[in-house]
Motif scaffolding. Structure first.
Motif, PDB file in Angstrom:
ATOM      1  N   HIS A   1       0.790  10.113  11.735  1.00 21.89           N
ATOM      2  CA  HIS A   1       1.424  11.305  11.163  1.00 21.89           C
ATOM      3  C   HIS A   1       2.555  10.925  10.218  1.00 21.89           C
ATOM      4  CE1 HIS A   1       3.636  10.148  14.748  1.00 21.89           C
ATOM      5  NE2 HIS A   1       4.681  10.853  14.336  1.00 21.89           N
TER       6      HIS A   1
ATOM      7  N   ASP B   1       0.494  17.908  19.587  1.00 20.29           N
ATOM      8  CA  ASP B   1       0.021  18.987  18.714  1.00 20.29           C
ATOM      9  C   ASP B   1       0.647  18.891  17.330  1.00 20.29           C
ATOM     10  OD1 ASP B   1      -1.478  19.921  20.816  1.00 20.29           O
ATOM     11  OD2 ASP B   1       0.014  21.404  21.449  1.00 20.29           O
ATOM     12  N   GLU B   2       1.942  18.623  17.287  1.00 19.75           N
ATOM     13  CA  GLU B   2       2.626  18.541  15.998  1.00 19.75           C
ATOM     14  C   GLU B   2       2.119  17.366  15.170  1.00 19.75           C
ATOM     15  OE1 GLU B   2       6.708  18.213  17.063  1.00 19.75           O
ATOM     16  OE2 GLU B   2       6.934  20.345  17.613  1.00 19.75           O
TER      17      GLU B   2
ATOM     18  N   SER C   1      -1.481  17.852  14.036  1.00 18.63           N
ATOM     19  CA  SER C   1      -1.492  18.841  12.955  1.00 18.63           C
ATOM     20  C   SER C   1      -1.034  18.227  11.637  1.00 18.63           C
ATOM     21  CB  SER C   1      -0.601  20.034  13.309  1.00 18.63           C
ATOM     22  OG  SER C   1      -1.091  20.712  14.444  1.00 18.63           O
TER      23      SER C   1
ATOM     24  N   GLU D   1      -3.266  18.368   8.364  1.00 18.64           N
ATOM     25  CA  GLU D   1      -2.720  19.050   7.183  1.00 18.64           C
ATOM     26  C   GLU D   1      -2.730  18.131   5.963  1.00 18.64           C
ATOM     27  OE1 GLU D   1       1.064  20.290   8.610  1.00 18.64           O
ATOM     28  OE2 GLU D   1       0.250  21.961   9.799  1.00 18.64           O
TER      29      GLU D   1
ATOM     30  N   SER E   1     -10.434  18.720  19.835  1.00 16.53           N
ATOM     31  CA  SER E   1      -9.699  18.234  18.670  1.00 16.53           C
ATOM     32  C   SER E   1     -10.345  18.741  17.377  1.00 16.53           C
ATOM     33  CB  SER E   1      -9.653  16.703  18.668  1.00 16.53           C
ATOM     34  OG  SER E   1      -8.950  16.214  19.790  1.00 16.53           O
TER      35      SER E   1
ATOM     36  N   ARG F   1      -9.449  22.349  16.944  1.00 16.70           N
ATOM     37  CA  ARG F   1      -8.071  22.477  16.486  1.00 16.70           C
ATOM     38  C   ARG F   1      -7.957  22.128  15.004  1.00 16.70           C
ATOM     39  NH1 ARG F   1      -3.831  25.060  15.560  1.00 16.70           N
ATOM     40  NH2 ARG F   1      -1.896  23.856  15.382  1.00 16.70           N
ATOM     41  N   ALA F   2      -8.686  21.101  14.566  1.00 13.07           N
ATOM     42  CA  ALA F   2      -8.669  20.734  13.153  1.00 13.07           C
ATOM     43  C   ALA F   2      -9.197  21.872  12.289  1.00 13.07           C
ATOM     44  CB  ALA F   2      -9.502  19.472  12.935  1.00 13.07           C
TER      45      ALA F   2
ATOM     46  N   GLU G   1      -9.053  25.068  13.072  1.00 17.36           N
ATOM     47  CA  GLU G   1      -8.027  26.118  13.080  1.00 17.36           C
ATOM     48  C   GLU G   1      -6.948  25.842  12.041  1.00 17.36           C
ATOM     49  OE1 GLU G   1      -6.460  26.297  16.994  1.00 17.36           O
ATOM     50  OE2 GLU G   1      -8.320  27.030  17.932  1.00 17.36           O
ATOM     51  N   ILE G   2      -6.611  24.576  11.876  1.00 17.58           N
ATOM     52  CA  ILE G   2      -5.573  24.198  10.913  1.00 17.58           C
ATOM     53  C   ILE G   2      -6.064  24.364   9.484  1.00 17.58           C
ATOM     54  CG2 ILE G   2      -4.181  22.232  10.094  1.00 17.58           C
ATOM     55  CD1 ILE G   2      -4.219  21.246  13.051  1.00 17.58           C
TER      56      ILE G   2
END
Length: 414
Positions: A98, A128-129, A132, A136, A190, A193-194, A196-197
């Motif tokens: 990240h 999560d952060e 993300s 992103e 995962s 979630r990807a 959703e982002i």
């Protein structure tokens, strides 16, 4: 090449574009590999990437683990482009991806794909952060992501949750099932979630790697029924030498035969001083011997017996196999379809002439007590008999002449 059930009944998957390469979506199974150089050494890394690409790796993954490594990625990419090597680079991130992707935008842009291990992106809210942040970045630069779960680095919180759910079940399963379910759940959650982002399904590849053959087969069979993402196959640590080759072949052949898998890597541990490109050659040979793809002309050779007391046929077989693999660097640029050519180098009269007739070009060398001559067969017909001290050179010349006469030139090579 014979039609194989695994080449006509592939599991439907969403195609993912990685630079000039497509994974899934009905595209041929892609071969990839990974460097073992320190990415901070941009020259050594670029050289090894180029070696892997020349051997046939269609994607090459590099470690990105430090700030200096992240800074080196764009330089590696530039060196490769200057060398005329345009193979897509995949960045392998663990623990600090990240930070590296957000703080070094040149790295994020230079890579064609990111590999993220959801077990190594942090815990709780930080997980999560940080996950993300990487997704992103992938969205920002329009990069695909492989969400690669390994059984050696599973998210402990997720594993505990699956274990608790299993313990409360009226029909609890064994530890193997819990491990496999945790792998698959981690990958699918995962991926969800990807999405959703904002990362599209056509930008996601999944893998759930283990080191055991039967576990790998079970995991991917289950995963393939639960999603249509493109899937990357491979044992996470195959091992050294013949053990690593046999284990990888045993696992991947079963899955590929069932139409499961869109890209593969053979994770061999090199012997000291060993050639890193061996993992590429093994991957190609698995796909080619299964009839899924063709990369280089295949050389059939007998194993030898008491009739073949001379080692000359063994030396010739190795000579020819090495020759055609090196020549493919030239042939693939000039001619269409050379990779489908078949050769036979046989050591005595028992199967020699018959096997040679089945190949495009075959030679039957004399065995013990046989006349010291070597008939050559081209497309089933005997064309010449070789003898003397330059059989290898004369046979290579026959191969060269056959390629020039048989296979059409590619446009621009007239």
């Amino acid at each position: 090449m014979s039609q194989n059930i695994c080449s006509t009944h592939r599991r439907p998957s969403i195609g993912v574009r990685v630079g000039s390469v497509t994974i899934g979506g009905g595209a041929p199974v892609v071969v990839q590999s990974m460097t073992n150089t320190d990415t901070e050494n941009e020259i050594a890394t670029a050289v090894q990437v180029a070696q892997l690409a020349r051997a046939g790796s269609e994607l090459v993954r590099i470690t990105v683990n430090t700030a200096v490594a992240a800074q080196a990625v764009s330089a590696v990419r530039a060196r490769l482009d200057d060398m005329g090597c345009h193979v897509p680079l995949v960045g392998d991130f663990h623990f600090n991806g990240h930070k590296l992707l957000t703080e070094y935008p040149d790295c994020a842009r230079a890579l064609a794909k990111y590999r993220i291990n959801p077990g190594n992106v942090g815990h709780g809210r930080k997980r999560d952060e940080q996950f993300s942040a990487m997704i992103e970045t992938a969205c920002k630069y329009d990069k695909p992501v492989r969400i690669g779960v390994n059984w050696g680095s599973l998210d402990p919180e997720l594993l505990a949750r699956i274990m608790d759910e299993n313990a409360r079940s009226q029909d609890p399963q064994d530890a193997g099932y819990v491990m496999r379910e945790a792998l698959i759940t981690s990958a699918l959650e995962s991926a969800a979630r990807a999405e959703e982002i904002g990362l599209g399904r056509d930008h996601i590849v999944l893998s759930c790697k283990v080191s055991g053959v039967q576990d790998l087969i079970a995991v991917y069979r289950d995963l393939a029924t639960r999603c249509d993402y493109a899937l990357h196959l491979g044992l996470t640590e195959a091992g050294m030498g013949s053990k690593g080759i046999v284990a990888s072949t045993a696992a991947l052949a079963v899955l590929l035969q069932e139409g499961i898998g869109d890209t593969i890597r053979i994770s061999l541990t090199p012997e000291p001083g060993g050639d890193r490109t061996r993992e590429v050659i093994v991957a190609q040979e698995i796909l080619q011997t299964m009839g899924l793809r063709a990369f280089v002309p295949m050389v059939a050779a007998c194993p030898g017996c008491g009739r073949t007391t001379s080692t000359y046929f063994q030396e010739l077989a190795e000579n020819i196999q090495s020759y055609v693999r090196s020549q493919m660097l030239v042939w693939r640029e000039q001619y269409e379809g050379v990779e489908n050519m078949t050769l036979a180098v046989m050591g005595c009269v028992v199967n020699g002439p018959g096997e040679s007739k089945h190949a495009n070009i075959g030679i039957s060398l004399p065995g013990s007590g046989e006349k010291p001559v070597a008939p050559v067969f081209v497309d089933g017909q005997k064309t010449v008999t070789l003898k003397g001290d330059n059989i290898a050179g004369e046979f290579r010349q026959i191969v060269d002449e056959y390629v020039q006469a048989k296979y059409p030139k590619k446009s621009g090579n007239d």
